[in-house]
Design an enzyme around this catalytic site. Structure first.
Site, PDB file in Angstrom:
ATOM      1  N   ASP A 103       0.997  -1.386  -0.120  1.00 40.92           N
ATOM      2  CA  ASP A 103       0.364  -0.027   0.453  1.00 40.92           C
ATOM      3  C   ASP A 103       1.090   1.119   0.112  1.00 40.92           C
ATOM      4  O   ASP A 103       2.084   1.764   0.970  1.00 40.92           O
ATOM      5  CB  ASP A 103      -0.927  -0.329   0.849  1.00 40.92           C
ATOM      6  CG  ASP A 103      -1.347   1.220   1.338  1.00 40.92           C
ATOM      7  OD1 ASP A 103      -2.053   1.522   0.454  1.00 40.92           O
ATOM      8  OD2 ASP A 103      -1.991   1.576   2.491  1.00 40.92           O
ATOM      9  N   ASP A 105       0.662   5.402   0.812  1.00 44.57           N
ATOM     10  CA  ASP A 105      -0.379   6.345   0.369  1.00 44.57           C
ATOM     11  C   ASP A 105       0.653   7.503   0.812  1.00 44.57           C
ATOM     12  O   ASP A 105       0.959   7.052   1.732  1.00 44.57           O
ATOM     13  CB  ASP A 105      -1.514   6.175   2.039  1.00 44.57           C
ATOM     14  CG  ASP A 105      -2.768   6.451   1.812  1.00 44.57           C
ATOM     15  OD1 ASP A 105      -2.422   8.044   2.051  1.00 44.57           O
ATOM     16  OD2 ASP A 105      -3.996   6.393   1.575  1.00 44.57           O
ATOM     17  N   ASP A 284       3.843   0.701   3.043  1.00 38.22           N
ATOM     18  CA  ASP A 284       2.620   1.632   5.047  1.00 38.22           C
ATOM     19  C   ASP A 284       3.034  -0.515   5.358  1.00 38.22           C
ATOM     20  O   ASP A 284       2.529  -1.285   4.586  1.00 38.22           O
ATOM     21  CB  ASP A 284       1.038   1.305   4.083  1.00 38.22           C
ATOM     22  CG  ASP A 284      -0.011   1.524   6.110  1.00 38.22           C
ATOM     23  OD1 ASP A 284       1.879   1.871   7.367  1.00 38.22           O
ATOM     24  OD2 ASP A 284      -0.760   1.421   5.940  1.00 38.22           O
TER      25      ASP A 284
END
Length: 380
Positions: A103, A105, A284
């Protein structure tokens, strides 16, 4: 969020899931759909309303029917595979493995205007792809890349070869791409310069060049401020810094005993670590290590932006512009009340809005309402 705004968003999401908008619908089906747990969040006035999860579907048609009738704000499915995905207790689901997920972000990488954040996260995505395919043995065809619909990207590895990995194995992978736990001794040891060794040496070379370019007093102050380095040591190091730079390129192992270089490369030394971070892919870590994670469903809408979760091939990434290609709503005018002044690009145009009432294209109106920046003031 006011009731009129909630109803506006429900209507637009209903139109999307029921095919009233060109290119609409969440037709993508993940591998082994029937073995996945599904979860949903809905547009509601109740701020405490949580996720509706522990749901399973027997077919794509059943999932599509659910989306059309229930009109969720957010759609998730499990990265894990289960024997009984609809079981109410996790222990009863019988875990059978999970895809590896990364991920990326903007919330963990950069803050700023929305378009700037998206561009910055895309840079991290390219670094991640380069590491996965150039250093870790995965092929581009193995990667399932999705724009998250929000502020980043998800990279899936739905491979049998990694499905059974536990949390520790997944952590090792995400630590590699993020440059976590790099050892000065191993980075300086004799071996071919590639991968993280090459990036580490580049970061150290840049830091040495930065120090060499400082005014003498500033350089001395910086070095003597490092843990365990006296002003005398710092002064001696500065006199020979060009020799140190040459050794880094030709015989880096000879720097293993250099106290100052070791202090510069210490994990607590922020300037050097910033150089490492700039060369890392800032994924992440909790997402990758979680073997029972829920992730956004490609083709669904993101209730925090109104944009589509878009599957993208590696070859399409350069040309992909989320603020055009992930926007599903059009240019029909709607009236919204903005909470503050703002400027926002969408659908190839830049819009400057003032606090209060503004008439904007529906695509922008949906985005602002989903983000909680504006409320509908008329024009459904």
């Amino acid at each position: 969020m006011k009731p009129a705004t909630l109803e506006f968003l429900r209507q637009r999401f209903f139109a999307y899931y029921n095919g009233a908008i060109p290119g609409a619908g969440a037709g993508y089906s993940p591998e082994s759909l029937t073995e996945r747990e599904w979860g949903f969040l809905f547009f509601t006035e109740n701020q405490r309303s949580g996720m509706r999860r522990h749901i399973s579907f027997t077919s794509q048609d059943e999932l599509t029917s659910y989306l059309k009738s229930m009109v969720p704000a957010h759609v998730y499915y499990s990265t894990a595979y289960y024997t009984h995905p609809g079981a109410a207790q996790m222990a009863d689901k019988e875990w059978r493995g999970a895809d590896v997920i990364f991920d990326l972000d903007a919330d963990h990488i950069v803050r700023g205007p929305y378009d700037i954040m998206l561009a910055r996260v895309k840079e991290e995505l390219f670094k991640l792809i380069d590491m996965l395919t150039g250093e870790l043995g995965f092929a581009k065809r193995d990667l399932r890349i999705n724009f998250s619909g929000g502020r980043g990207y998800h990279v899936h590895l739905p491979l049998l070869s990694v499905r059974g990995w536990d949390t520790a194995e997944r952590r090792e992978l995400v630590n590699y791409v993020s440059g976590t736990g790099l050892s000065f001794d191993s980075m300086m040891a004799p071996s071919q310069k590639s991968g993280w060794k090459l990036r580490y040496h580049d970061a150290l070379n840049d830091e040495l060049a930065r120090i060499a370019g400082l005014p003498c007093e500033d350089a001395l102050s910086y070095l003597s401020g490092l843990s365990g380095i006296s002003e005398t040591f710092a002064a001696g190091f500065l006199k020979n810094i060009s020799q140190t730079q040459n050794l880094l390129k030709s015989n880096p192992e000879k720097l293993l005993a250099n106290k100052v270089v070791r202090a510069i490369a210490n994990a607590e030394n922020e300037p050097f670590q910033a150089g490492i971070l700039s060369r890392a892919a800032q994924a992440d870590e909790p997402v990758t290590t979680d073997v029972k994670r829920l992730i956004r469903h490609p083709g669904s809408l993101h209730g925090g932006s109104g944009m589509r979760v878009v599957p993208i091939s590696v070859d399409q990434l350069d040309a992909f512009d989320p603020l055009i290609d992930a926007v599903v709503f059009g240019e029909r005018n709607v009236s919204v009340d903005c909470a503050f002044n703002l400027s926002m690009p969408i659908l190839g145009n830049n819009y400057t809005l003032t606090a209060g009432r503004n008439v904007v294209p529906e695509a922008l109106g949906v985005f602002l309402c989903c983000r909680g920046i504006a409320e509908l003031s008329g024009g459904i």
